[in-house]
Write a protein that holds these residues in place. Structure first.
Motif, PDB file in Angstrom:
ATOM      1  N   ILE A  28      -2.054   5.998   7.515  1.00 47.90           N
ATOM      2  CA  ILE A  28      -0.795   5.268   7.328  1.00 47.90           C
ATOM      3  C   ILE A  28       0.190   6.202   6.626  1.00 47.90           C
ATOM      4  O   ILE A  28      -0.108   6.734   5.570  1.00 47.90           O
ATOM      5  CB  ILE A  28      -1.014   3.998   6.485  1.00 47.90           C
ATOM      6  CG1 ILE A  28      -2.021   3.069   7.169  1.00 47.90           C
ATOM      7  CG2 ILE A  28       0.313   3.284   6.234  1.00 47.90           C
ATOM      8  CD1 ILE A  28      -2.506   1.923   6.297  1.00 47.90           C
ATOM      9  N   VAL A  29       1.381   6.385   7.216  1.00 44.07           N
ATOM     10  CA  VAL A  29       2.360   7.297   6.635  1.00 44.07           C
ATOM     11  C   VAL A  29       3.650   6.609   6.186  1.00 44.07           C
ATOM     12  O   VAL A  29       4.529   7.252   5.629  1.00 44.07           O
ATOM     13  CB  VAL A  29       2.682   8.493   7.571  1.00 44.07           C
ATOM     14  CG1 VAL A  29       1.453   9.355   7.764  1.00 44.07           C
ATOM     15  CG2 VAL A  29       3.219   8.021   8.904  1.00 44.07           C
ATOM     16  N   SER A  30       3.775   5.306   6.434  1.00 42.16           N
ATOM     17  CA  SER A  30       4.924   4.557   5.919  1.00 42.16           C
ATOM     18  C   SER A  30       4.458   3.197   5.429  1.00 42.16           C
ATOM     19  O   SER A  30       3.429   2.679   5.883  1.00 42.16           O
ATOM     20  CB  SER A  30       6.005   4.370   6.992  1.00 42.16           C
ATOM     21  OG  SER A  30       5.592   3.426   7.965  1.00 42.16           O
ATOM     22  N   GLU A  31       5.214   2.633   4.493  1.00 37.62           N
ATOM     23  CA  GLU A  31       4.852   1.316   3.981  1.00 37.62           C
ATOM     24  C   GLU A  31       4.915   0.275   5.093  1.00 37.62           C
ATOM     25  O   GLU A  31       5.919   0.181   5.803  1.00 37.62           O
ATOM     26  CB  GLU A  31       5.793   0.897   2.853  1.00 37.62           C
ATOM     27  CG  GLU A  31       5.440  -0.461   2.299  1.00 37.62           C
ATOM     28  CD  GLU A  31       6.380  -0.932   1.197  1.00 37.62           C
ATOM     29  OE1 GLU A  31       6.207  -2.075   0.756  1.00 37.62           O
ATOM     30  OE2 GLU A  31       7.279  -0.184   0.802  1.00 37.62           O
ATOM     31  N   GLU A  75      -0.821  -5.058  -2.073  1.00 33.33           N
ATOM     32  CA  GLU A  75       0.443  -4.330  -2.181  1.00 33.33           C
ATOM     33  C   GLU A  75       0.483  -3.256  -1.096  1.00 33.33           C
ATOM     34  O   GLU A  75      -0.223  -2.252  -1.176  1.00 33.33           O
ATOM     35  CB  GLU A  75       0.595  -3.683  -3.563  1.00 33.33           C
ATOM     36  CG  GLU A  75       1.097  -4.628  -4.617  1.00 33.33           C
ATOM     37  CD  GLU A  75       2.486  -5.180  -4.318  1.00 33.33           C
ATOM     38  OE1 GLU A  75       3.360  -4.431  -3.819  1.00 33.33           O
ATOM     39  OE2 GLU A  75       2.693  -6.376  -4.567  1.00 33.33           O
ATOM     40  N   SER A  76       1.321  -3.461  -0.097  1.00 32.41           N
ATOM     41  CA  SER A  76       1.316  -2.560   1.056  1.00 32.41           C
ATOM     42  C   SER A  76       1.745  -1.136   0.719  1.00 32.41           C
ATOM     43  O   SER A  76       1.366  -0.195   1.411  1.00 32.41           O
ATOM     44  CB  SER A  76       2.189  -3.122   2.176  1.00 32.41           C
ATOM     45  OG  SER A  76       3.529  -3.250   1.752  1.00 32.41           O
ATOM     46  N   LYS A  77       2.511  -0.947  -0.354  1.00 30.04           N
ATOM     47  CA  LYS A  77       2.889   0.423  -0.748  1.00 30.04           C
ATOM     48  C   LYS A  77       1.650   1.265  -1.039  1.00 30.04           C
ATOM     49  O   LYS A  77       1.639   2.475  -0.807  1.00 30.04           O
ATOM     50  CB  LYS A  77       3.795   0.400  -1.981  1.00 30.04           C
ATOM     51  CG  LYS A  77       5.216   0.039  -1.705  1.00 30.04           C
ATOM     52  CD  LYS A  77       6.037   0.145  -2.976  1.00 30.04           C
ATOM     53  CE  LYS A  77       7.468  -0.296  -2.686  1.00 30.04           C
ATOM     54  NZ  LYS A  77       8.306  -0.200  -3.884  1.00 30.04           N
ATOM     55  N   ALA A  78       0.612   0.624  -1.546  1.00 31.38           N
ATOM     56  CA  ALA A  78      -0.625   1.330  -1.891  1.00 31.38           C
ATOM     57  C   ALA A  78      -1.390   1.785  -0.641  1.00 31.38           C
ATOM     58  O   ALA A  78      -2.329   2.580  -0.744  1.00 31.38           O
ATOM     59  CB  ALA A  78      -1.515   0.446  -2.754  1.00 31.38           C
ATOM     60  N   TRP A  79      -1.022   1.299   0.518  1.00 35.05           N
ATOM     61  CA  TRP A  79      -1.711   1.662   1.750  1.00 35.05           C
ATOM     62  C   TRP A  79      -1.314   3.044   2.263  1.00 35.05           C
ATOM     63  O   TRP A  79      -2.051   3.659   3.031  1.00 35.05           O
ATOM     64  CB  TRP A  79      -1.435   0.638   2.839  1.00 35.05           C
ATOM     65  CG  TRP A  79      -1.936  -0.749   2.571  1.00 35.05           C
ATOM     66  CD1 TRP A  79      -2.390  -1.271   1.394  1.00 35.05           C
ATOM     67  CD2 TRP A  79      -2.012  -1.796   3.521  1.00 35.05           C
ATOM     68  NE1 TRP A  79      -2.747  -2.581   1.550  1.00 35.05           N
ATOM     69  CE2 TRP A  79      -2.513  -2.942   2.860  1.00 35.05           C
ATOM     70  CE3 TRP A  79      -1.691  -1.902   4.857  1.00 35.05           C
ATOM     71  CZ2 TRP A  79      -2.721  -4.152   3.497  1.00 35.05           C
ATOM     72  CZ3 TRP A  79      -1.883  -3.115   5.495  1.00 35.05           C
ATOM     73  CH2 TRP A  79      -2.406  -4.224   4.834  1.00 35.05           C
ATOM     74  N   VAL A  80      -0.133   3.515   1.867  1.00 29.20           N
ATOM     75  CA  VAL A  80       0.371   4.792   2.377  1.00 29.20           C
ATOM     76  C   VAL A  80      -0.603   5.906   2.004  1.00 29.20           C
ATOM     77  O   VAL A  80      -1.041   6.017   0.865  1.00 29.20           O
ATOM     78  CB  VAL A  80       1.786   5.077   1.845  1.00 29.20           C
ATOM     79  CG1 VAL A  80       2.285   6.444   2.324  1.00 29.20           C
ATOM     80  CG2 VAL A  80       2.758   3.986   2.274  1.00 29.20           C
ATOM     81  N   GLY A  81      -0.953   6.708   3.007  1.00 31.13           N
ATOM     82  CA  GLY A  81      -1.893   7.805   2.805  1.00 31.13           C
ATOM     83  C   GLY A  81      -3.344   7.421   3.044  1.00 31.13           C
ATOM     84  O   GLY A  81      -4.222   8.280   3.055  1.00 31.13           O
ATOM     85  N   LYS A  82      -3.595   6.141   3.272  1.00 31.05           N
ATOM     86  CA  LYS A  82      -4.968   5.659   3.500  1.00 31.05           C
ATOM     87  C   LYS A  82      -5.314   5.702   4.987  1.00 31.05           C
ATOM     88  O   LYS A  82      -4.452   5.596   5.853  1.00 31.05           O
ATOM     89  CB  LYS A  82      -5.150   4.241   2.978  1.00 31.05           C
ATOM     90  CG  LYS A  82      -4.764   4.052   1.531  1.00 31.05           C
ATOM     91  CD  LYS A  82      -5.626   4.853   0.603  1.00 31.05           C
ATOM     92  CE  LYS A  82      -5.261   4.491  -0.829  1.00 31.05           C
ATOM     93  NZ  LYS A  82      -5.730   5.401  -1.809  1.00 31.05           N
ATOM     94  N   LYS A  83      -6.604   5.814   5.249  1.00 29.57           N
ATOM     95  CA  LYS A  83      -7.086   5.927   6.623  1.00 29.57           C
ATOM     96  C   LYS A  83      -7.503   4.569   7.177  1.00 29.57           C
ATOM     97  O   LYS A  83      -8.133   3.775   6.487  1.00 29.57           O
ATOM     98  CB  LYS A  83      -8.270   6.881   6.672  1.00 29.57           C
ATOM     99  CG  LYS A  83      -8.711   7.240   8.081  1.00 29.57           C
ATOM    100  CD  LYS A  83      -9.915   8.151   8.086  1.00 29.57           C
ATOM    101  CE  LYS A  83      -9.549   9.523   7.589  1.00 29.57           C
ATOM    102  NZ  LYS A  83     -10.689  10.466   7.680  1.00 29.57           N
TER     103      LYS A  83
END
Length: 107
Positions: A28-31, A75-83
């Protein structure tokens, strides 16, 4: 920040894309943002993901959002960078049997 170029161009992640790239994972590269104006008749989460160096818009359904949020939080912001790990399944969509993506957070 979401790169709208991919969104506008319709560069959406599909089961065929994952098959062509021989993978079932993306980062994931964007919120993720809620899109209520969809052709599906329901709201979805949309986000930009990267698969093997290529960027796509991924439209996540509520089932996948529940599974992902159980691991990554609400919190979807925390998803950025996750696989994400994807599974393709057959499902009836608008009266036709189609391949549909479901996702979960990689652990």
């Amino acid at each position: 920040m979401t790169n709208l170029k991919e969104y506008i161009s319709g560069n959406f992640l599909t089961p065929q894309t994952l098959k062509d790239l021989s993978t079932n994972e993306a980062v994931i590269v964007s919120e993720p943002l809620i899109n209520e104006d969809t052709p599906f008749g329901r709201d979805v989460l949309e986000m930009e993901v990267e698969v093997k160096g290529q960027k796509f818009v991924y439209t996540m359904n509520k089932t996948s959002a529940r599974k992902v949020s159980e691991v990554l939080g609400e919190e979807s912001k925390a998803w950025v960078g996750k696989k994400l790990v994807f599974e393709t399944t057959k499902q009836v969509v608008k009266g036709q049997l189609k391949d549909v993506l479901y996702s979960k957070a990689a652990q």
